[in-house]
Design a protein around this motif. Structure first.
Motif, mmCIF file in Angstrom:
data_model
loop_
_atom_site.group_PDB
_atom_site.id
_atom_site.type_symbol
_atom_site.label_atom_id
_atom_site.label_comp_id
_atom_site.label_asym_id
_atom_site.label_seq_id
_atom_site.Cartn_x
_atom_site.Cartn_y
_atom_site.Cartn_z
ATOM 1 N N LEU A 1 0.845 -1.193 0.000
ATOM 2 C CA LEU A 1 0.000 0.000 0.000
ATOM 3 C C LEU A 1 0.884 1.247 0.000
ATOM 4 O O LEU A 1 1.628 1.491 0.951
ATOM 5 C CB LEU A 1 -0.934 0.007 1.206
ATOM 6 N N VAL A 2 0.789 2.035 -1.054
ATOM 7 C CA VAL A 2 1.576 3.259 -1.177
ATOM 8 C C VAL A 2 0.861 4.421 -0.511
ATOM 9 O O VAL A 2 1.469 5.240 0.174
ATOM 10 C CB VAL A 2 1.848 3.572 -2.663
ATOM 11 N N ARG A 3 -0.455 4.484 -0.711
ATOM 12 C CA ARG A 3 -1.262 5.565 -0.137
ATOM 13 C C ARG A 3 -2.478 4.957 0.561
ATOM 14 O O ARG A 3 -3.579 4.906 -0.007
ATOM 15 C CB ARG A 3 -1.691 6.545 -1.230
ATOM 16 N N PRO A 4 -2.320 4.474 1.791
ATOM 17 C CA PRO A 4 -3.418 3.779 2.488
ATOM 18 C C PRO A 4 -4.629 4.662 2.743
ATOM 19 O O PRO A 4 -5.729 4.147 2.957
ATOM 20 C CB PRO A 4 -2.772 3.319 3.798
ATOM 21 N N GLU A 5 -4.431 5.991 2.727
ATOM 22 C CA GLU A 5 -5.589 6.867 2.964
ATOM 23 C C GLU A 5 -6.655 6.702 1.891
ATOM 24 O O GLU A 5 -7.848 6.898 2.138
ATOM 25 C CB GLU A 5 -5.140 8.330 3.056
ATOM 26 N N PHE A 6 -6.237 6.316 0.675
ATOM 27 C CA PHE A 6 -7.214 6.071 -0.384
ATOM 28 C C PHE A 6 -8.038 4.816 -0.095
ATOM 29 O O PHE A 6 -9.223 4.754 -0.436
ATOM 30 C CB PHE A 6 -6.511 5.944 -1.745
ATOM 31 N N LEU A 7 -7.430 3.823 0.531
ATOM 32 C CA LEU A 7 -8.163 2.619 0.900
ATOM 33 C C LEU A 7 -9.180 2.924 1.995
ATOM 34 O O LEU A 7 -10.307 2.408 1.969
ATOM 35 C CB LEU A 7 -7.192 1.527 1.355
ATOM 36 N N VAL A 8 -8.788 3.769 2.942
ATOM 37 C CA VAL A 8 -9.734 4.198 3.987
ATOM 38 C C VAL A 8 -10.902 4.947 3.355
ATOM 39 O O VAL A 8 -12.067 4.732 3.714
ATOM 40 C CB VAL A 8 -9.020 5.085 5.029
ATOM 41 N N ALA A 9 -10.592 5.821 2.383
ATOM 42 C CA ALA A 9 -11.656 6.559 1.689
ATOM 43 C C ALA A 9 -12.597 5.608 0.964
ATOM 44 O O ALA A 9 -13.824 5.804 0.963
ATOM 45 C CB ALA A 9 -11.033 7.554 0.707
ATOM 46 N N ALA A 10 -12.045 4.549 0.359
ATOM 47 C CA ALA A 10 -12.884 3.572 -0.345
ATOM 48 C C ALA A 10 -13.838 2.874 0.613
ATOM 49 O O ALA A 10 -15.009 2.634 0.287
ATOM 50 C CB ALA A 10 -12.007 2.550 -1.059
ATOM 51 N N CYS A 11 -13.353 2.555 1.827
ATOM 52 C CA CYS A 11 -14.186 1.889 2.824
ATOM 53 C C CYS A 11 -15.323 2.782 3.318
ATOM 54 O O CYS A 11 -16.337 2.284 3.831
ATOM 55 C CB CYS A 11 -13.332 1.432 4.007
ATOM 56 N N ILE A 12 -15.164 4.081 3.177
ATOM 57 C CA ILE A 12 -16.224 5.023 3.557
ATOM 58 C C ILE A 12 -17.176 5.272 2.389
ATOM 59 O O ILE A 12 -18.400 5.204 2.542
ATOM 60 C CB ILE A 12 -15.612 6.355 4.042
ATOM 61 N N VAL A 13 -16.605 5.511 1.214
ATOM 62 C CA VAL A 13 -17.413 5.836 0.032
ATOM 63 C C VAL A 13 -18.331 4.679 -0.346
ATOM 64 O O VAL A 13 -19.421 4.893 -0.885
ATOM 65 C CB VAL A 13 -16.494 6.217 -1.153
ATOM 66 N N VAL A 14 -17.929 3.439 -0.039
ATOM 67 C CA VAL A 14 -18.718 2.284 -0.446
ATOM 68 C C VAL A 14 -20.111 2.286 0.186
ATOM 69 O O VAL A 14 -21.035 1.625 -0.313
ATOM 70 C CB VAL A 14 -17.958 0.980 -0.108
ATOM 71 N N PHE A 15 -20.292 3.053 1.285
ATOM 72 C CA PHE A 15 -21.602 3.101 1.940
ATOM 73 C C PHE A 15 -22.450 4.294 1.480
ATOM 74 O O PHE A 15 -23.600 4.424 1.907
ATOM 75 C CB PHE A 15 -21.417 3.153 3.461
ATOM 76 N N VAL A 16 -21.890 5.158 0.627
ATOM 77 C CA VAL A 16 -22.665 6.292 0.114
ATOM 78 C C VAL A 16 -23.891 5.832 -0.687
ATOM 79 O O VAL A 16 -24.977 6.407 -0.541
ATOM 80 C CB VAL A 16 -21.758 7.215 -0.729
ATOM 81 N N PRO A 17 -23.780 4.809 -1.559
ATOM 82 C CA PRO A 17 -24.978 4.363 -2.291
ATOM 83 C C PRO A 17 -26.130 3.958 -1.392
ATOM 84 O O PRO A 17 -27.292 4.221 -1.708
ATOM 85 C CB PRO A 17 -24.450 3.176 -3.113
ATOM 86 N N TRP A 18 -25.847 3.304 -0.260
ATOM 87 C CA TRP A 18 -26.911 2.961 0.678
ATOM 88 C C TRP A 18 -27.644 4.207 1.142
ATOM 89 O O TRP A 18 -28.887 4.247 1.141
ATOM 90 C CB TRP A 18 -26.326 2.273 1.912
ATOM 91 N N THR A 19 -26.882 5.210 1.545
ATOM 92 C CA THR A 19 -27.485 6.435 2.064
ATOM 93 C C THR A 19 -28.362 7.100 1.024
ATOM 94 O O THR A 19 -29.520 7.472 1.304
ATOM 95 C CB THR A 19 -26.380 7.404 2.517
ATOM 96 N N CYS A 20 -27.825 7.248 -0.191
ATOM 97 C CA CYS A 20 -28.598 7.892 -1.260
ATOM 98 C C CYS A 20 -29.849 7.093 -1.594
ATOM 99 O O CYS A 20 -30.940 7.655 -1.780
ATOM 100 C CB CYS A 20 -27.729 8.046 -2.509
ATOM 101 N N ASN A 21 -29.716 5.779 -1.670
ATOM 102 C CA ASN A 21 -30.858 4.931 -2.014
ATOM 103 C C ASN A 21 -31.943 5.007 -0.951
ATOM 104 O O ASN A 21 -33.146 5.040 -1.258
ATOM 105 C CB ASN A 21 -30.378 3.494 -2.173
ATOM 106 N N THR A 22 -31.538 5.025 0.308
ATOM 107 C CA THR A 22 -32.501 5.119 1.409
ATOM 108 C C THR A 22 -33.255 6.443 1.363
ATOM 109 O O THR A 22 -34.487 6.481 1.535
ATOM 110 C CB THR A 22 -31.785 4.975 2.760
ATOM 111 N N ILE A 23 -32.543 7.538 1.131
ATOM 112 C CA ILE A 23 -33.187 8.857 1.053
ATOM 113 C C ILE A 23 -34.142 8.914 -0.129
ATOM 114 O O ILE A 23 -35.261 9.452 -0.028
ATOM 115 C CB ILE A 23 -32.127 9.965 0.951
#
Length: 387
Positions: free
Chosen positions: A56-78
């Motif tokens: 892992l060269v830039r682990p912060e991007f992996l952390v961002a991916a783990c957060i962004v992956v739940f955005v579709p749930w939020t949008c779909n629920t709204i």
């Protein structure tokens, strides 16, 4: 209706609709650990003894991916909540979350080619939404998703200068894979159309017996009533829901934009060049190809399509370990969280309904229309009315 249809054993009918039985959920969820384990084994093999932290060269991007992956749930629920308010269904936020997460979990353990629409409709009806209004909600969201996805794909193609298609079309293996997927879709679709038309003609002619013919007539009447209800809802939406459409289109675009950004974030974590538009388009193509493969959640097909489509644009040393991490983040992380959350929400609902049942059994009989109760008879707190 439920009592007129032969349901499989893993689906049960309830007073408020149909839902997967506990046995159905147990069978479905038992597949998940095996699929996740296969991806973890593939990840360790691809690392070739090198610790993941060193890759892992830039682990912060992996952390961002783990957060962004739940955005579709939020949008779909709204989106579901907004349209239910527009239609006057009064859907509770917890019920909307159960529908979205339950659909996600069920989609993950059934063949992708099955499609999410029947499962989503089943989840809506199981929450007490009338079947016709559930179909209205489906058609609203399907129309929004088509417009949003078409716009995003067109924009991505223009921004990349058609470079992705030029590179992909020059690779014979990719051309064969995509061509095979298209041929499979066309063949299965044509065969299904011929079978359905043949069965309908045979039933109308009475070749399958009078009972089947009577069932078809009742189904046609029911279908006409549902279509009329959906058409009425669409007419109301076109008259009074233009602002709602704009808000839901924005949410849909955000939902799909976030969903297919995971590949770019994971690849960036492994040191690949930051090409969000190109990688978004490639992940969309991966999803399109894997969706026609009859495996649970497109397992196997998604990984193969990812390697095939991304290989012209990414170094192999980065791509091989990244594909397993991508699958774990994109598929298994929300799936595991969703399964746990779905279980917790269902347990809360069951406890609430048991309390309601105890309260009803303890209440003295009251004449109808006296206003002695604040909720319709037979409707527990937090559930919708039925047809």
């Amino acid at each position: 209706m439920a009592d007129e249809l032969k349901l499989p054993r893993w689906v049960r009918a309830t007073d408020s609709g149909w839902k997967l039985s506990p046995r159905g959920w147990a069978i479905a969820l038992s597949i998940l650990p095996l699929l996740a384990l296969a991806n973890i084994v593939a990840l360790f093999v691809s690392l070739d003894g090198v610790p993941l932290a060193d890759r892992l060269v830039r682990p912060e991007f992996l952390v961002a991916a783990c957060i962004v992956v739940f955005v579709p749930w939020t949008c779909n629920t709204i989106r579901l909540l907004l349209w239910s308010r527009f239609l006057g269904l009064g859907l509770r936020p917890s019920a909307s979350v159960r529908i979205v997460i339950g659909t996600t979990v069920a989609n993950a353990v059934t063949p992708s080619a099955t499609g999410g629409a029947p499962i989503r409709w089943l989840m809506m009806v199981s929450e007490g939404i009338p079947s016709a209004r559930a179909l209205t909600l489906l058609t609203f969201q399907m129309a929004e998703d088509f417009v949003a996805l078409f716009s995003l794909v067109l924009l991505a193609v223009i921004l990349t200068g058609f470079a992705a298609f030029a590179a992909l079309s020059s690779d014979p293996a990719i051309v064969r894979s995509v061509g095979g997927s298209v041929q499979t879709v066309m063949t299965v679709g044509a065969a299904a159309f011929v079978v359905v038309v043949g069965l309908v003609v045979a039933a109308v002619k009475g070749w399958l017996g009078s009972r089947v013919r009577d069932l078809l007539v009742r189904f046609a009447r029911r279908l006409r009533a549902i279509v009329a209800s959906v058409a009425e809802d669409w007419s109301a939406m076109l008259r009074n829901g233009k602002g709602m459409v704009a808000a839901n289109l924005a949410l849909s675009a955000t939902q799909w934009g976030a969903r297919f950004t995971i590949a770019a974030l994971v690849l960036a974590a492994f040191g690949a060049d930051w090409q969000p538009v190109l990688y978004w388009l490639l992940q969309y193509l991966v999803q399109a190809i894997s969706s026609v493969i009859p495996t649970p959640g497109g397992s196997g097909a998604a990984e193969a399509a990812f390697l095939l489509l991304f290989s012209p644009f990414t170094d192999r040393d980065v791509l091989v370990p990244a594909v397993s991490i991508w699958r774990l983040v994109f598929f298994y992380l929300p799936l595991i969280v969703g399964a746990l959350l779905f279980f917790v929400l269902n347990q809360r609902r069951l406890r609430r309904e048991k309390r309601w049942a105890a309260e009803v059994s303890a209440e003295p009989e009251t004449p109808a229309g006296t206003g002695a109760t604040d909720r319709p008879a037979g409707t527990p707190p937090g559930r919708q009315g039925t047809e």
